[in-house]
Design an enzyme around this catalytic site. Structure first.
Site: not given
Ligand code: AMP
Length: 121
Positions: A38-40, A94, A103, A107, A109
């Site tokens: 799950r996204d944080i 993205n 990140v 990944h 979404h």
């Molecule tokens: P992006 O902006 O497409 O690189 O997506 C990165 C996603 O990672 C964002 O939606 C963040 O909310 C999510 N994220 C960042 N840190 C964590 C974490 N520790 N656990 C889960 N999701 C995270």
């Protein structure tokens, strides 16, 4: 494709550390090839990230390194969404900072649980 900024040092990669269990993740699915957690900071009632275990900086790099993995991510996204009752969902990769990538580990979404319009801005 244009050059995409990368953070390919796996030791510094947040998602590599989550996959390795060094940082907690709220996992909904794991197998030998990929994980889903799950996204944080969820942007919808259901917001899961599906990521390959192998570090690549973005989806196209994963597809180039491992031609079947992107399809596997999509299949896993469908499984985890349907497992929680969501037949309709939005999938987003993205790619690059200007597209909102923060990140640099591939990944996907998976967003569901609210009415999403046609716009992408
Ligand atoms: P992006 O902006 O497409 O690189 O997506 C990165 C996603 O990672 C964002 O939606 C963040 O909310 C999510 N994220 C960042 N840190 C964590 C974490 N520790 N656990 C889960 N999701 C995270």
């Amino acid at each position: 494709m244009p050059e995409v900024s990368t953070d390919s040092d796996t030791a510094d990669c947040l998602f590599c550390r989550i996959i390795a269990g060094e940082i907690p993740g709220d996992f909904v699915h794991q197998d030998q090839r990929l994980v889903a957690f799950r996204d944080i900071a969820p942007k919808a009632p259901f917001h899961v990230l599906v990521a390959p275990r192998e570090h690549q900086p973005h989806a196209a790099a994963s597809a180039a390194a491992d031609p079947t993995i992107v399809g596997e991510l999509v299949t896993a996204a469908d499984v985890v969404a349907r497992a929680e009752g969501y037949d309709d969902y939005r999938l987003i990769f993205n790619t690059g900072a200007d597209a909102g990538q923060t990140v640099f580990h591939t990944h996907l979404h998976v967003l569901a649980g609210k009415l999403m319009g046609e716009g992408f801005a």
